[in-house]
Design a protein around this motif. Structure first.
Motif, PDB file in Angstrom:
ATOM      1  N   VAL A  18       0.806  -1.195   0.123  1.00 38.88           N
ATOM      2  CA  VAL A  18       0.031   0.132   0.164  1.00 38.88           C
ATOM      3  C   VAL A  18       0.621   1.432   0.064  1.00 38.88           C
ATOM      4  N   MET A  21       2.218   1.978  -3.311  1.00 38.37           N
ATOM      5  CA  MET A  21       1.178   2.383  -4.144  1.00 38.37           C
ATOM      6  C   MET A  21       1.103   3.983  -4.121  1.00 38.37           C
ATOM      7  N   MET A  22       0.772   4.142  -2.830  1.00 40.83           N
ATOM      8  CA  MET A  22       0.634   5.749  -2.122  1.00 40.83           C
ATOM      9  C   MET A  22       1.970   6.715  -2.638  1.00 40.83           C
ATOM     10  N   LEU A  23       2.927   6.064  -2.744  1.00 39.77           N
ATOM     11  CA  LEU A  23       4.162   6.891  -3.241  1.00 39.77           C
ATOM     12  C   LEU A  23       4.795   6.757  -4.436  1.00 39.77           C
ATOM     13  N   VAL A 152     -19.141  13.406  11.294  1.00 39.66           N
ATOM     14  CA  VAL A 152     -19.605  14.432  10.659  1.00 39.66           C
ATOM     15  C   VAL A 152     -20.210  13.933   9.490  1.00 39.66           C
ATOM     16  N   ARG A 154     -21.440  13.816   5.612  1.00 37.94           N
ATOM     17  CA  ARG A 154     -21.624  14.497   4.492  1.00 37.94           C
ATOM     18  C   ARG A 154     -22.763  13.779   3.802  1.00 37.94           C
ATOM     19  N   LEU A 155     -23.123  14.792   2.765  1.00 35.67           N
ATOM     20  CA  LEU A 155     -24.258  14.432   1.853  1.00 35.67           C
ATOM     21  C   LEU A 155     -23.629  13.071   0.980  1.00 35.67           C
ATOM     22  N   PRO A 156     -24.364  11.979   0.997  1.00 35.74           N
ATOM     23  CA  PRO A 156     -23.858  10.798   0.314  1.00 35.74           C
ATOM     24  C   PRO A 156     -23.599  10.941  -0.995  1.00 35.74           C
ATOM     25  N   LEU A 157     -24.057  11.826  -1.736  1.00 39.94           N
ATOM     26  CA  LEU A 157     -23.841  12.089  -3.126  1.00 39.94           C
ATOM     27  C   LEU A 157     -24.174  13.498  -3.409  1.00 39.94           C
ATOM     28  N   SER A 158     -22.886  14.057  -4.334  1.00 41.36           N
ATOM     29  CA  SER A 158     -23.055  15.394  -4.687  1.00 41.36           C
ATOM     30  C   SER A 158     -22.381  15.629  -5.926  1.00 41.36           C
ATOM     31  N   LEU A 159     -22.782  16.343  -6.813  1.00 43.43           N
ATOM     32  CA  LEU A 159     -22.117  16.520  -8.093  1.00 43.43           C
ATOM     33  C   LEU A 159     -21.191  17.470  -8.087  1.00 43.43           C
TER      34      LEU A 159
END
Ligand SMILES: Cc1ncc(COP(=O)(O)O)c(C=O)c1O
Lengths: 159, 403
Positions: A18, A21-23, A152, A154-159
């Motif tokens: 991992v 991959m990250m780096l 917190v 967040r809206l589960p879906l936003s565009l």
């Protein structure tokens, strides 16, 4: 190397795959770097942050100010070592200001800690005085907030 | 109560068609259906979000709280706090070398959302055409239609990493074309158009006398390349409306602040609309934005570094699963192709949600050229990303076997 350490410091379980991959590095290279860092003790050890109170364990803990006199040749190191060899001492720092060593002590009860201070710490040669502050509540440790924080949303879906 | 409602409904039946033709002409959001589905499910990992998962850095929140304690609770000047405009002018000059007069060429808005709306309304006459590359942020065409423009789309594709070219834009310019609307780094594809191509687009704008609205809200979320601010390019400062914000870079979506930077005559026209429909951007948000510009750089760098790591993990993951994913250089979206599954992007998104509880947005929500792709937002924890990848792998593997 710095970035590998940063990632591991936050998450000791991050695997070389991992991290690679990250780096955008090769997995082998990451694996080798970590091994080298362990060998050279840059990585001291991998451990887990535990909130013992949550686990139902009662633990007492205190921060102790210790005034000591430095010794010729070894300064504060010899007395610090005498203290940090005790397993009860969780952390030992030499600090500037009105006292010299700051020692964090952990025990099962306050009595354990009192006993440690009066029987082991205070009588040590070179120790002039101690002030014991019992910990009443832990809010944050090593950069991690221990309180349950409100999640917190967040809206589960936003565009 | 129920009696009143009843009478209202019977009255409704006699009412004539009251919704404006213009509003009716805006297509309904392509994701409404998913939204309802999602809300009724538990344990969903959502890659369908379009905002940071970080909360606003504490120093910014703390400063805003302090400003409220001191009583900064009233309207600010219509154009926004002058200190904020001054700080912003310095910020833009420092980052991109573009100069704007805080008195006449900068306007603080209710997010880029408002800035976009008033920019369009300030320049569009009925029948004017506006060229918008596609796939596109959904608000672009809706706002353009509301402003009375006709939208001319320029489809972009995977073949060119969803970059738009100057030639493709120029081919669509007519006598009625008023403006080009660019949004790079791009939502939904993560594409970043090269400086060279932007220069060519700037030449088209000059040659064909067009305004360019450049939405650069993702300017700071850019990985291993440099952002080009459109108005910094040769010859286009006086025909560019630059839109920018705080929502993404500083994780400040809920504060509702953004800005527009434009030549004084255009900005004056936008200001006219803004002062009547908004009065001013939220005062608390403006104070927070001020603190963000003054002391927020370190937090931005940290968040960008974190997004960059997640970006690499998710793109690698998709490619390993067999959903080919080009490297998005900006924003926080990956836009993998799902064509190998033989499904449409809507089928894929719906089945993935039902079977594996992972939410992604079908590419067609952003225009027809988004077909065959899904938008996956990586502004979520690595743990979520990894779990989502495991689920998607299982989902895709099952399809491959069924075939
Ligand atoms: C491309 C783009 N422009 C503008 C916005 C809106 O930003 P703001 O919060 O500043 O209104 C978004 C939000 O998702 C976006 O993706």
């Amino acid at each position: 190397m710095r970035e590998i350490l940063e990632i591991l410091e936050k998450d000791a379980r991050a695997t070389p795959k991992v991290i690679a991959m990250m780096l955008a590095l090769a997995e082998d290279e990451v694996r080798r770097t970590i091994e080298d860092l362990e060998k050279s003790k840059v990585i001291v050890k991998f451990k887990t942050v535990v909130n013992w109170e949550k686990a139902g364990e009662e633990l007492a803990s205190a921060l102790i100010e210790v005034k000591v006199s430095p010794q010729r040749g070894v300064g504060f190191d010899a007395i610090a070592e005498r203290i940090y060899r005790f397993p009860e001492a969780r952390s030992v720092y030499l600090v500037s200001g009105t006292y010299d060593l700051q020692v964090q002590v952990v025990g099962k009860t306050m009595k354990d800690i009192s006993r440690f201070v009066t029987e082991k710490l205070a009588p040590l040669e070179g120790v002039h005085g101690t002030v014991t502050h019992f910990l009443l509540k832990r809010y944050k440790e090593d950069g991690d907030i221990l309180e349950d924080e409100e999640e917190v949303k967040r809206l589960p879906l936003s565009l | 109560m129920s009696a009143i409602r009843y009478s209202a409904r019977t009255a409704n039946e006699k009412r004539r068609d009251i919704i404006s033709e213009r509003v009716k002409s805006i297509p309904p959001s392509g994701i409404r259906k998913f939204f309802d589905l999602l809300n009724s499910m538990d344990g969903v990992i959502s890659l369908g979000i379009g905002e940071p998962d970080f909360t606003t850095p504490w120093h910014i929140r703390e400063y805003a709280i302090y400003s409220m304690e001191r009583g900064h609770t009233m309207y600010t000047s219509n154009a926004g706090l002058i200190e904020l405009r001054q700080e912003l002018a310095r910020h833009l000059s420092r980052l991109y070398g573009v100069e704007y007069d805080p008195q006449k060429e900068l306007l603080i808005t209710v997010g880029v959302s408002e800035a976009l709306d008033i920019a369009l309304r300030a320049i569009i006459n009925p029948g004017d055409e506006i060229i918008i590359p596609e796939p596109t942020y959904v608000a672009y065409s809706a706002s353009a239609i509301l402003a009375g423009a006709s939208v001319v789309s320029v489809p972009t594709s995977r073949a060119n990493d969803f970059n738009v070219t100057a030639a493709e834009i120029e081919a669509r310019v007519t006598d009625r074309t008023k403006a080009i609307l660019l949004g790079y780094p791009n939502n939904p594809t993560g594409a970043v158009v090269s400086r060279q191509e932007l220069i060519a687009i700037a030449e088209v704008a000059q040659r064909r006398d067009l305004i360019v609205i450049s939405d650069e809200i993702y300017d700071r979320l850019i990985y291993d390349v440099e952002h080009t601010c459109f108005s910094s390019l040769p010859g286009v400062w006086d025909r560019t409306i630059l839109l920018g914000g705080f929502s993404k870079a500083y994780a400040m979506t809920g504060w509702r602040v953004g800005y527009a930077a434009a030549p004084a005559d255009i900005l004056e026209a936008m200001f006219k609309i803004h002062q009547y429909v908004m009065m001013c951007a939220p005062t608390g948000g403006q104070r927070a934005a001020l603190e963000a510009l003054r002391n927020g750089e370190e937090a931005v760098q940290e968040m960008v570094q974190e997004y960059n790591r997640r970006r690499r993990v998710i793109c690698n993951g998709f490619n390993e699963i067999g959903l080919s994913c080009f490297e998005p250089k900006g924003a926080f979206y990956a836009f993998p192709s799902i064509e190998s599954t033989g499904m449409t992007s809507e089928e894929f998104a719906e089945a993935l949600l039902m079977e594996e509880k992972v939410a992604v947005v079908p590419g067609t929500a952003f225009g027809a050229s988004g077909a065959g792709h899904v938008r996956c937002c990586y502004a979520t924890s690595l743990r979520n990303i990894n779990e989502a990848l495991v689920r998607i792998d299982r989902f895709v593997g099952k399809r491959a076997k069924d075939k």
